[in-house]
Design a protein around this motif. Structure first.
Motif, PDB file in Angstrom:
ATOM      1  N   ALA A 146       0.830  -1.212   0.000  1.00 23.24           N
ATOM      2  CA  ALA A 146       0.000   0.000   0.000  1.00 23.24           C
ATOM      3  C   ALA A 146       0.862   1.258   0.000  1.00 23.24           C
ATOM      4  O   ALA A 146       0.470   2.297  -0.538  1.00 23.24           O
ATOM      5  CB  ALA A 146      -0.941  -0.001   1.207  1.00 23.24           C
ATOM      6  N   LEU A 147       2.050   1.167   0.596  1.00 21.93           N
ATOM      7  CA  LEU A 147       2.930   2.335   0.669  1.00 21.93           C
ATOM      8  C   LEU A 147       3.334   2.817  -0.720  1.00 21.93           C
ATOM      9  O   LEU A 147       3.485   4.025  -0.953  1.00 21.93           O
ATOM     10  CB  LEU A 147       4.172   1.994   1.490  1.00 21.93           C
ATOM     11  N   ASP A 148       3.493   1.889  -1.651  1.00 25.34           N
ATOM     12  CA  ASP A 148       3.890   2.270  -3.002  1.00 25.34           C
ATOM     13  C   ASP A 148       2.834   3.144  -3.666  1.00 25.34           C
ATOM     14  O   ASP A 148       3.162   3.976  -4.522  1.00 25.34           O
ATOM     15  CB  ASP A 148       4.140   1.019  -3.844  1.00 25.34           C
ATOM     16  N   ARG A 160       3.584  18.099  13.277  1.00 27.29           N
ATOM     17  CA  ARG A 160       2.254  17.601  13.612  1.00 27.29           C
ATOM     18  C   ARG A 160       1.459  17.466  12.327  1.00 27.29           C
ATOM     19  O   ARG A 160       1.582  18.290  11.429  1.00 27.29           O
ATOM     20  CB  ARG A 160       1.505  18.543  14.555  1.00 27.29           C
ATOM     21  N   GLY A 161       0.638  16.427  12.269  1.00 17.78           N
ATOM     22  CA  GLY A 161      -0.245  16.284  11.127  1.00 17.78           C
ATOM     23  C   GLY A 161       0.267  15.394  10.031  1.00 17.78           C
ATOM     24  O   GLY A 161      -0.385  15.252   8.997  1.00 17.78           O
ATOM     25  N   GLU A 162       1.414  14.741  10.247  1.00 16.19           N
ATOM     26  CA  GLU A 162       1.982  13.927   9.159  1.00 16.19           C
ATOM     27  C   GLU A 162       1.086  12.741   8.810  1.00 16.19           C
ATOM     28  O   GLU A 162       0.976  12.373   7.643  1.00 16.19           O
ATOM     29  CB  GLU A 162       3.400  13.461   9.516  1.00 16.19           C
ATOM     30  N   MET A 163       0.427  12.164   9.813  1.00 17.86           N
ATOM     31  CA  MET A 163      -0.435  11.019   9.528  1.00 17.86           C
ATOM     32  C   MET A 163      -1.770  11.465   8.921  1.00 17.86           C
ATOM     33  O   MET A 163      -2.342  10.747   8.089  1.00 17.86           O
ATOM     34  CB  MET A 163      -0.663  10.190  10.792  1.00 17.86           C
ATOM     35  N   ILE A 164      -2.263  12.633   9.305  1.00 18.88           N
ATOM     36  CA  ILE A 164      -3.480  13.172   8.688  1.00 18.88           C
ATOM     37  C   ILE A 164      -3.249  13.358   7.195  1.00 18.88           C
ATOM     38  O   ILE A 164      -4.077  12.983   6.358  1.00 18.88           O
ATOM     39  CB  ILE A 164      -3.880  14.494   9.353  1.00 18.88           C
ATOM     40  N   ASP A 165      -2.099  13.924   6.854  1.00 24.93           N
ATOM     41  CA  ASP A 165      -1.748  14.118   5.448  1.00 24.93           C
ATOM     42  C   ASP A 165      -1.637  12.776   4.738  1.00 24.93           C
ATOM     43  O   ASP A 165      -2.168  12.603   3.628  1.00 24.93           O
ATOM     44  CB  ASP A 165      -0.415  14.869   5.365  1.00 24.93           C
ATOM     45  N   TRP A 166      -0.994  11.810   5.375  1.00 20.63           N
ATOM     46  CA  TRP A 166      -0.747  10.515   4.732  1.00 20.63           C
ATOM     47  C   TRP A 166      -2.040   9.748   4.536  1.00 20.63           C
ATOM     48  O   TRP A 166      -2.254   9.145   3.491  1.00 20.63           O
ATOM     49  CB  TRP A 166       0.245   9.727   5.578  1.00 20.63           C
ATOM     50  N   PHE A 167      -2.930   9.784   5.532  1.00 22.97           N
ATOM     51  CA  PHE A 167      -4.219   9.098   5.385  1.00 22.97           C
ATOM     52  C   PHE A 167      -5.063   9.769   4.305  1.00 22.97           C
ATOM     53  O   PHE A 167      -5.800   9.090   3.566  1.00 22.97           O
ATOM     54  CB  PHE A 167      -4.976   9.090   6.711  1.00 22.97           C
ATOM     55  N   GLY A 168      -4.975  11.087   4.195  1.00 24.59           N
ATOM     56  CA  GLY A 168      -5.675  11.774   3.116  1.00 24.59           C
ATOM     57  C   GLY A 168      -5.178  11.334   1.753  1.00 24.59           C
ATOM     58  O   GLY A 168      -5.967  11.098   0.832  1.00 24.59           O
ATOM     59  N   ARG A 169      -3.862  11.199   1.614  1.00 23.66           N
ATOM     60  CA  ARG A 169      -3.297  10.733   0.352  1.00 23.66           C
ATOM     61  C   ARG A 169      -3.654   9.276   0.080  1.00 23.66           C
ATOM     62  O   ARG A 169      -3.787   8.858  -1.073  1.00 23.66           O
ATOM     63  CB  ARG A 169      -1.784  10.935   0.363  1.00 23.66           C
ATOM     64  N   ALA A 170      -3.819   8.488   1.157  1.00 22.63           N
ATOM     65  CA  ALA A 170      -4.243   7.095   0.975  1.00 22.63           C
ATOM     66  C   ALA A 170      -5.637   7.038   0.358  1.00 22.63           C
ATOM     67  O   ALA A 170      -5.893   6.252  -0.564  1.00 22.63           O
ATOM     68  CB  ALA A 170      -4.227   6.367   2.313  1.00 22.63           C
ATOM     69  N   ARG A 171      -6.536   7.868   0.849  1.00 29.79           N
ATOM     70  CA  ARG A 171      -7.888   7.906   0.277  1.00 29.79           C
ATOM     71  C   ARG A 171      -7.842   8.358  -1.182  1.00 29.79           C
ATOM     72  O   ARG A 171      -8.537   7.801  -2.040  1.00 29.79           O
ATOM     73  CB  ARG A 171      -8.766   8.852   1.093  1.00 29.79           C
ATOM     74  N   GLU A 172      -7.025   9.369  -1.455  1.00 26.50           N
ATOM     75  CA  GLU A 172      -6.912   9.875  -2.826  1.00 26.50           C
ATOM     76  C   GLU A 172      -6.353   8.808  -3.764  1.00 26.50           C
ATOM     77  O   GLU A 172      -6.660   8.802  -4.960  1.00 26.50           O
ATOM     78  CB  GLU A 172      -6.030  11.119  -2.847  1.00 26.50           C
ATOM     79  N   ALA A 173      -5.550   7.904  -3.222  1.00 30.80           N
ATOM     80  CA  ALA A 173      -4.977   6.821  -4.026  1.00 30.80           C
ATOM     81  C   ALA A 173      -5.937   5.658  -4.204  1.00 30.80           C
ATOM     82  O   ALA A 173      -5.597   4.670  -4.864  1.00 30.80           O
ATOM     83  CB  ALA A 173      -3.683   6.327  -3.386  1.00 30.80           C
ATOM     84  N   GLY A 174      -7.135   5.769  -3.632  1.00 26.85           N
ATOM     85  CA  GLY A 174      -8.134   4.733  -3.805  1.00 26.85           C
ATOM     86  C   GLY A 174      -8.107   3.623  -2.773  1.00 26.85           C
ATOM     87  O   GLY A 174      -8.798   2.615  -2.938  1.00 26.85           O
ATOM     88  N   LEU A 175      -7.328   3.792  -1.709  1.00 29.23           N
ATOM     89  CA  LEU A 175      -7.285   2.790  -0.660  1.00 29.23           C
ATOM     90  C   LEU A 175      -8.437   2.994   0.320  1.00 29.23           C
ATOM     91  O   LEU A 175      -8.891   4.118   0.540  1.00 29.23           O
ATOM     92  CB  LEU A 175      -5.953   2.866   0.092  1.00 29.23           C
TER      93      LEU A 175
END
Length: 224
Positions: A146-148, A160-175
């Protein structure tokens, strides 16, 4: 069930690290390895991690932020299934087993979380703390593949907020982000931690995360 690696980024976590590591090692099935990334701590974080031995591995680096420390742990992990835990939080028994079973059913394009209950440092968990969906590093279990699709975890200004950003990008990637409806982790309320209180410089990181998400959304919606 597949073997899995646990990654614990730690900065000046001497007060809580031992409990966090113990809660990870006590899972059934047990982790193949628990990687503690000492992110430039000035306290006894490194010696506490080194004292465990067995499946617990210590990696030390110059202070770079929790996102960078998490990525260091990912790079060192040997297993394809990854679980994460902040050094001031705890896992409850049965957490990983339930997540592994769910991940087996839904596949590698899902990130699996659990609910969390708050407790205050210095006091025992009485089961009465606030419960919330644990969309956080401390409850996440995932396939490395999934990281790829998401890309690296990046520390914003203020760290602060690094995981909020990453989870947002995960949704944008269709995960898909799945939250199991059970309390299987504890979030420690710890004075002096990165998530404690308000700080103008640190909080600006949250604003940058939101702004970056808005820009990505606009670019995606813009006509070609």
């Amino acid at each position: 069930m597949p073997g899995y690696s646990v990654i614990i980024p730690a900065f000046n976590a001497a007060r809580t690290l031992a409990e966090a590591v113990q809660s990870a090692c006590a899972q059934t099935p047990a982790p193949v390895e628990v990687i503690v990334v000492n992110d430039g701590s000035s306290d006894d974080t490194a010696s506490i991690a080194a004292g465990f031995g067995g499946p617990v591995r210590l990696i030390s680096q110059t202070n770079a932020g929790p996102g960078a420390a998490t990525m260091t742990g990912i790079a060192a992990a040997r297993m394809s299934v990854l679980a994460f835990l902040d050094a001031d939080d705890l896992w409850l028994p049965g957490k990983v087993a339930r997540q592994l079973e769910h991940l087996r059913q839904v596949g590698s394009d899902h990130l699996v979380f659990t609910q969390m209950r708050q407790f205050r440092h210095g006091l025992p968990d009485d089961g009465q703390g606030k419960v919330a969906d644990g969309l956080s590093r401390s409850t996440l279990l995932m396939h490395r593949s999934a990281l790829d699709r998401i890309g690296p975890i990046v520390d914003p200004v203020g760290r602060r907020g690094e995981m909020i950003d990453w989870f947002g990008r995960a949704r944008e990637a269709g995960l898909a982000l799945d939250v199991l409806p059970q309390v299987l982790a504890l979030r420690r309320i710890l004075p002096g931690s990165l998530s404690w209180g308000r700080d103008a410089q640190a909080d600006s990181g949250y604003l940058r995360v939101v702004h970056a998400a808005m820009l990505r959304r606009r670019q995606k919606q813009a006509p070609e």
